[in-house]
Write an enzyme that holds these catalytic residues in place. Structure first.
Site, PDB file in Angstrom:
ATOM      1  N   ASP A 151       0.860  -1.190   0.000  1.00 48.48           N
ATOM      2  CA  ASP A 151       0.000   0.000   0.000  1.00 48.48           C
ATOM      3  C   ASP A 151       0.890   1.232   0.000  1.00 48.48           C
ATOM      4  O   ASP A 151       1.339   1.697   1.056  1.00 48.48           O
ATOM      5  CB  ASP A 151      -0.930   0.012   1.231  1.00 48.48           C
ATOM      6  CG  ASP A 151      -2.029  -1.047   1.157  1.00 48.48           C
ATOM      7  OD1 ASP A 151      -1.848  -2.053   0.428  1.00 48.48           O
ATOM      8  OD2 ASP A 151      -3.062  -0.879   1.821  1.00 48.48           O
ATOM      9  N   LYS A 215      -6.530   3.330  -3.789  1.00 54.49           N
ATOM     10  CA  LYS A 215      -7.014   3.354  -2.413  1.00 54.49           C
ATOM     11  C   LYS A 215      -7.243   4.796  -2.002  1.00 54.49           C
ATOM     12  O   LYS A 215      -6.462   5.677  -2.358  1.00 54.49           O
ATOM     13  CB  LYS A 215      -5.965   2.657  -1.530  1.00 54.49           C
ATOM     14  CG  LYS A 215      -6.209   2.717  -0.028  1.00 54.49           C
ATOM     15  CD  LYS A 215      -5.155   1.875   0.720  1.00 54.49           C
ATOM     16  CE  LYS A 215      -5.195   2.150   2.218  1.00 54.49           C
ATOM     17  NZ  LYS A 215      -4.123   1.413   2.939  1.00 54.49           N
ATOM     18  N   LYS A 251      -9.881   0.337  -2.961  1.00 52.99           N
ATOM     19  CA  LYS A 251      -9.891   0.128  -1.519  1.00 52.99           C
ATOM     20  C   LYS A 251     -10.350   1.412  -0.841  1.00 52.99           C
ATOM     21  O   LYS A 251      -9.735   2.469  -1.011  1.00 52.99           O
ATOM     22  CB  LYS A 251      -8.504  -0.287  -1.006  1.00 52.99           C
ATOM     23  CG  LYS A 251      -8.455  -0.459   0.523  1.00 52.99           C
ATOM     24  CD  LYS A 251      -7.153  -1.087   0.977  1.00 52.99           C
ATOM     25  CE  LYS A 251      -6.981  -0.977   2.490  1.00 52.99           C
ATOM     26  NZ  LYS A 251      -5.670  -1.505   2.938  1.00 52.99           N
TER      27      LYS A 251
END
Lengths: 315, 484
Positions: A151, A215, A251
């Site tokens: 991430d 995300k 996400k």
């Protein structure tokens, strides 16, 4: 084909492509998200959505105070969220800082959780303010420790100063580093990008550079995964799929604390990109407190009454 | 389950109690009618109740009671006292909003999401807004001592029964007039519930009278010599008949008639929100909206993209039980209206336009029409000219901004229009060229009690809402009238 044949990595080609994107009307996007929030998800649909949401949770701890003990406890919860009920699915992943990756991986493997991936936040998370060398080393450490999901954060300073190609290059470099070993999630930190136009542009920069997921947020900045932000990102993902036939995941992270919030997110997915995206491989929810609310709602559906919070483990 | 299938989420109808038969509301009381006709739930054809068919005698009694109330009570009352009654009505409506919403959806066929989130809150807002005007009439723009007109006859349509009631009654009462309201034949129930609210608010008898019935009842009201003003919302055809009927009288009139709104999309429009606006423009309330964006006029360079995204979006529209909270498109209000929509859609096919609807299963009972889009439509098609008043969109294209405006204005109507562009100067330019009473920029079908609404050309006379709408119920100190 590199960059899907849409750009060649040069600033000129990137600018040209981004210039073709339509704008986002703030009021329109917010009212669409508000309308979808009125969907009433009850009975069988709610039960189905709760289990799906559990399987999509990236169970997260990103604190300076994280210890091996805390991370191991979280791993146990990730594999068997409700130890009294074996029908509850495992969560989507564990999400930790990179020094905790090896601990999490080893513990998961030792408790029958080999199917639960470990995600590491990376590239000088959460601010992204470090040299590229540091960002690369940060990512390499996580990969070496066994992270199969990275991430990373984008350089919001570069983005806001209009240096899209720098943002693009950094993502492309981390993408190369991840290779086929790890899934790359690119955190846009939408709370700092502020406008929906920026969110749409940043989504495309990340997707073009090779993101597997885009995300919303680090969880350290508010607002985070608001429904309109997620809507705009889902629309970007849908448009990118139309252009390239390539499916990028989304996400939503930060601020999703209740079952109701989570189900609203699933409704957004369902009515924007469609049910194909309703799988943990294409939609995740980054959260910590959410899981317990999902478990309590699940118990309520099973037993007919709400349990005391004492019946769910704190971590 | 691999698809996310929403389980039925039905709003309970137990909150409403519907009598088997209703009379008229005259002089603060319910009075028995002589003849009755059934009112049905258009979603399943179930008979909900029997509505009294008002005749000239009922109208005469109602006008007489309104006249007495006007002269003895309502016009004499200080504005701030009238305002209190309006606030009280607004608050009671809010308290009973779920009851109103369920009843409206049952009688009209519109989705509960719309009656709950749009119709009823807006109706309440109209009463709140006009309550505030009641003691400030000298600032409405008709001189320092404005007077009410007297007794108003008000005839409303079936597409937004309670909301149109509010648009009519709230400004009339705020200005000091008394009213006789004739609801549409197929949707009287929420007006009769409103009559109960008037009783609950202890509104003086005769200030609001409600006479139910059909077109005959309406024309008895229009023709009654004791009426000072007619306010009508409905078809252009009936509007013209009313204009003729009152031509040699001193009756004032506001007419809110048909429309065939152009929704103009320029190539720099925000695409997703624009598609959403197109859907809201034509599929809101099953397209039973006089200001519906029924003609999509889109720049050729992005027409394919817009139409393809529109089709994807249309396939997400949830058609079905109006009381299901997840329904987006409910039932067509009547068999007659359904037939009209079917006939016009058929003419579109016959004249060579391309018809498309998403896959959707329509209920077997009741009146239903799938969301429909026609592409390859030209100005010469009936579906580009006539008001369909249903969930049917006609798509036309243009090459230059001038051509867009010409096409948009090439209609006998002029109620509303939409402009989609991210360029402010273009929006202002287009708004100045468009001959329409309401123009929405980067949105559609947005309403507010403070904003005047009304048409150009055959879309009507006058405005409703805002100070413009209020002045349609006022006259300046020196202005006379037949019934004074």
């Amino acid at each position: 084909m590199e960059f899907y044949g849409l750009v060649d990595g040069s600033e000129a080609s990137l600018r040209k492509f981004l210039g073709t994107l339509s704008g986002v009307d703030q009021i329109g996007a917010e009212s669409r998200a508000a309308m979808l929030a009125t969907r009433s998800i009850k009975t069988s649909a709610k039960n189905w959505a709760i289990d799906l949401a559990i399987s999509m949770v990236d169970l997260t701890t990103l604190e300076g105070a994280d210890t091996p003990g805390k991370v191991r406890a979280l791993c146990n919860k990730a594999v068997r969220p409700d130890p009294t009920d074996a029908t509850v699915p495992s969560v989507g992943a564990i999400c930790v800082y990179n020094d905790m990756v090896a601990i999490a991986r080893a513990h998961l493997d030792s408790i029958g959780g080999t199917h639960v991936p470990v995600a590491a936040v990376s590239t000088a998370f959460p601010s992204g303010r470090a040299s590229m060398a540091v960002k690369i080393q940060d990512t390499q450490d996580a990969l070496d420790a066994g992270a199969t999901e990275i991430d990373m954060v984008i350089d919001r300073g570069a983005f806001l100063s209009g240096n899209y190609v720098q943002v693009f290059d950094e993502i492309a470099k981390i993408r190369t580093l991840c290779g086929g070993k790890a899934h790359l999630k690119v955190i846009l930190e939408t709370g700092e990008l502020v406008t929906y136009d920026n969110v749409r542009t940043a989504s495309f920069v990340a997707m073009l550079a090779g993101a597997d997921f885009i995300k919303t947020s680090t969880g350290k900045v508010t607002p985070a995964a608001t429904p309109p932000v997620v809507l705009v990102m889902l629309e970007a993902v849908r448009d990118f799929h139309e252009l390239t036939s390539h499916k990028v995941g989304v996400k939503a992270a930060g601020g999703i604390r209740t079952t109701k919030d989570a189900i609203k997110q699933l409704v957004l997915v369902n009515e924007t990109v469609g049910s194909q995206w309703l799988t943990p491989s294409l939609f995740r929810i980054g959260a910590s407190a959410l899981l317990n609310d999902l478990l309590m709602q699940r118990m309520k559906a099973r037993d007919g009454f709400y349990p005391s919070p004492s019946y769910v483990s704190i971590d | 389950m691999t698809e996310f299938e929403y389980a039925p989420a039905l709003e309970s109808r137990s909150i409403v109690s519907i009598a088997s038969e209703y009379g008229h509301f005259i002089n603060g009381e319910f009075v028995k009618g002589s003849n009755h006709f059934p009112t049905i739930n258009p979603a399943n054809e179930e008979i909900l109740s029997h509505i009294a068919l008002g005749d000239a005698q009922n109208i005469d009694r109602a006008v007489a009671s309104a006249r007495v109330a006007f002269e003895s009570t309502w016009s004499k009352m200080p504005g701030r006292e009238r305002g209190k009654y309006l606030y009280r009505i607004a608050r009671i409506m809010q308290e009973r909003s779920r009851e109103f919403a369920v009843l409206e959806s049952l009688d009209n066929g519109k989705p509960i999401r719309e009656s709950r989130d749009i119709d009823i809150p807006l109706a309440c807002a109209h009463f709140f807004y006009h309550a505030g005007w009641a003691d400030k009439l000298e600032f409405a723009g008709v001189g320092s001592a404005p007077h009410p007109l007297g007794v108003a006859g008000q005839i409303i349509p079936w597409n937004f029964p309670l909301l149109m009631l509010a648009w009519k009654i709230a400004p009339a009462l705020a200005a000091g007039n008394t009213v006789i309201l004739k609801p549409a034949e197929s949707t009287s129930l929420t007006a009769l519930l409103f009559a109960q609210v008037c009783q609950q608010a202890e509104l003086p008898a005769g200030v609001v009278n409600i006479v139910t019935g059909d077109g005959g009842t309406g024309s008895a009201l229009v023709d009654h010599p004791g009426i000072d003003k007619i306010a009508f919302t409905g078809s252009t055809q009936v509007g013209k008949a009313i204009a003729k009927a009152i031509a040699a009288t001193n009756k004032k009139a506001t007419l809110e008639l048909g429309g065939k709104a152009a929704n103009i999309v320029f190539d720099d429009a925000p695409v997703d929100e624009c598609v959403e606006g197109i859907v809201n423009g034509i599929f809101f309330n099953q397209g039973h909206v006089c200001c519906a964006g029924s003609r999509l006029i889109v720049q050729e360079s992005i027409a394919d993209e817009i139409v393809s995204k529109l089709k994807v979006r249309m396939s997400k529209i949830r058609v079905g039980d109006p009381l299901d909270k997840n329904t987006d498109l409910g039932a067509i209000n009547s068999a007659e209206q359904l037939q009209k929509i079917k006939d016009l859609a058929k003419s579109g096919e016959d004249e060579g336009a391309n018809r498309w609807s998403p896959q959707c299963t329509l209920p077997s009972k009741g009146f239903w029409f799938a969301p429909t889009v026609f592409t390859n439509v030209t100005q010469a098609h009936r579906i580009a000219q006539e008001e369909i008043f249903g969930p049917v969109l006609s798509v036309l294209t243009f090459r230059t901004p001038q051509e867009a405006i010409e096409k948009a204005n090439n209609t006998p109507y002029g109620l509303s229009a939409g402009v989609w562009s991210e360029k402010g100067s273009r929006i202002h330019w287009a708004s100045q060229q468009l001959k329409a009473g309401v123009i929405w920029a980067n949105t559609f079908n947005k309403f507010d009690p403070a904003s005047p609404f009304g048409g150009y050309k055959e879309s009507g006379w006058g405005r409703e809402g805002g100070s413009h709408g209020l002045t349609a119920y006022l006259k300046s100190a020196g202005e006379g009238g037949d019934n004074e």
